[in-house]
Write an enzyme that holds these catalytic residues in place. Structure first.
Site, short mmCIF file in Angstrom:
data_model
loop_
_atom_site.label_atom_id
_atom_site.label_comp_id
_atom_site.label_asym_id
_atom_site.label_seq_id
_atom_site.Cartn_x
_atom_site.Cartn_y
_atom_site.Cartn_z
CG HIS A 135 31.83 -27.75 65.81
ND1 HIS A 135 32.18 -28.62 64.81
CD2 HIS A 135 31.55 -26.56 65.21
CE1 HIS A 135 32.12 -27.99 63.64
NE2 HIS A 135 31.74 -26.75 63.86
CG ASP A 143 27.45 -25.68 60.05
OD1 ASP A 143 26.98 -24.70 60.62
OD2 ASP A 143 28.67 -25.82 59.81
CG HIS A 197 32.50 -25.56 59.65
ND1 HIS A 197 31.73 -24.41 59.58
CD2 HIS A 197 33.78 -25.18 59.42
CE1 HIS A 197 32.52 -23.38 59.33
NE2 HIS A 197 33.77 -23.81 59.23
CG ASP A 213 28.57 -22.59 58.06
OD1 ASP A 213 27.83 -23.41 57.48
OD2 ASP A 213 29.25 -22.88 59.06
#
Length: 338
Positions: free
Chosen positions: A123, A158, A160, A244
Site C-alpha cells: 500500500h 493479498d 486487498h 488475509d
C-alpha cells in the site's frame, strides 16, 4: 541492535532440480512497534523459532522507487513515532525495521527466497505511506530486477489491492501487475477498468472478487489468468504474499481454506521457474502461519503440513464473480489472448 549487513548473491541450481524457496528473516523487523494494531509482531509469535538470516541494508535501494524527500519524511516520522495516516503507525524502531524489510526482499529477489518481513509494503506509494505500509518492499525489489533488464510479473494475492504497487508500475510495460482481491474493500478501488496508461496500458490486471469467494472461485481465477500472464513471458515472478483471504481473517470477507495456499504454491511452481515472495497481510495470528507454511510447502514440493476442508462459494458470489471476470476479459482482449 542492527543486524550485520552483506551483499545480495544470486544462486544457481542444476537443471531439473526443484528449487526451494527459503525463508529470509531477522528479528530486526520486530522493532516496528505498533502496539495493539492488527499488523503487529504478534503475527509472528505462532511461527515458533525461525532461522535468522544476515540481512543487507535496504536503504541504498530505496531510491529505485521512493524519493529522497519521502525517505527523510519517513525517517523523521519514525523518530517521533508519528502516524503516517489513521491506519499506519510508526515507532522509534520502525525505520530500522522498514529498511531491512526492503533489504530482505532484495535478497529474496536475488536468491528466490521468501522475505518474512514487516512492515508490509504494497500500500506504499512512491511518496506516500498508507495501509500499514512505509516502503514498498516488492516494488523496490521488482525495480531492482527491471534495472537488470528483466521482465517482472508481480502477483499480488493479498486480499486487498496493492494500490501502491499498482500506481508505481501503472505506466510501464516492463512490469505486469496482477492483483486478486476483494471488491469492494480497502483501499476502495481496483476494479476491472484500471488497466494502466500509456506504455503500461494492459499491464495492470485487476481480478476483483466478491465477499464470500472461496477455494473454487480462486481456482477458477488461476485457470483463467495463468495462461494470460504467461504470455508476458516474465523472467521473474514476484509474489506479494498476503494471507488475509483466509476464511477466518479479521479484516476481509473472503473464505479461502488453509489448503488452498498449498495448491497455489504448487500451481505457481508448476508454471514459473523463478519465484520470490515477500509477506504482506494476514491478521489471524493462528491461521496466518499455517497458510504461509502451506504455501511454502506447495512451492517447495513438500507434503502439506496443515490440511483444511476446501471451501465452496455461494451462488451469489459465483454470479458476481462471473460478471467481474468477463468484464476483466472485455477490458483486456486488445492486449492478451483469452
Amino acid at each position: 541492535m542492527k543486524p550485520p549487513t552483506g551483499t545480495p548473491t544470486s544462486t544457481s541450481r542444476p537443471a531439473g532440480v526443484l528449487p526451494s524457496m527459503p525463508l529470509i528473516y531477522h528479528p530486526v523487523v520486530l522493532q516496528h512497534d505498533t502496539g495493539l494494531h492488527p499488523e503487529s509482531g504478534k503475527r509472528f509469535e505462532a511461527m515458533g523459532e525461525l532461522p535468522v538470516t544476515e540481512l543487507i541494508d535496504g536503504a541504498p535501494y530505496l531510491g529505485l522507487v521512493h524519493s529522497k524527500d519521502y525517505v527523510r519524511q519517513i525517517k523523521s516520522a519514525c523518530e517521533f513515532g508519528q502516524r503516517l495516516d489513521g491506519d499506519t503507525p510508526t515507532s522509534a524502531g520502525s525505520f530500522e525495521a522498514a529498511r531491512f524489510a526492503v533489504g530482505a526482499t532484495i535478497m529474496a529477489a536475488e536468491q528466490e527466497g521468501f522475505a518474512l518481513v514487516r512492515p508490509p509494503g504494497h500500500h506504499a506509494y512512491a511518496a506516500r505511506g498508507s495501509g500499514f505500509c512505509l516502503f514498498n518492499n516488492v516494488a523496490v525489489a521488482a525495480q531492482h530486477l527491471v534495472e537488470q533488464g528483466k521482465r517482472v510479473l508481480i502477483l499480488d494475492f493479498d486480499g486487498h489491492l496493492g494500490d501502491g504497487t499498482s500506481d508505481i508500475f501503472y505506466r510501464t510495460d516492463q512490469v505486469l501487475y496482477w492483483s486478486i482481491h476483494q471488491y469492494p474493500a480497502y483501499p476502495g478501488h481496483g476494479f476491472v477498468d484500471e488497466i494502466g496508461v500509456g506504455p503500461g496500458k494492459g499491464f495492470n490486471i485487476n481480478v476483483p472478487l466478491p465477499p464470500g469467494a472461496g477455494d473454487d472461485i480462486y481456482n477458477e481465477v488461476l485457470d483463467y489468468f495463468l495462461p494470460v500472464v504467461k504470455q508476458f513471458q516474465p523472467d521473474v515472478v514476484a509474489l506479494s504474499a498476503g494471507f488475509d483471504a483466509h476464511q477466518r481473517d479479521l479484516l476481509l470477507d473472503l473464505k479461502l481454506s488453509t489448503s488452498f495456499f498449498y495448491t497455489l504454491g504448487q500451481r505457481l511452481r508448476a508454471n514459473f521457474d523463478h519465484l520470490f515472495g515477500t509477506l504482506e497481510g494476514g491478521y489471524n495470528i493462528d491461521e496466518m502461519p499455517r497458510c504461509l507454511f502451506n504455501f511454502l510447502a506447495g512451492v517447495n514440493g513438500q507434503a502439506m503440513p496443515y490440511a483444511e476442508e476446501a471451501t465452496i462459494s455461494g451462488l451469489r458470489a459465483w454470479e458476481t464473480f462471473e460478471i467481474y471476470v468477463h468484464a476483466v476479459m472485455g477490458k483486456l482482449r486488445d492486449y492478451w489472448k483469452f
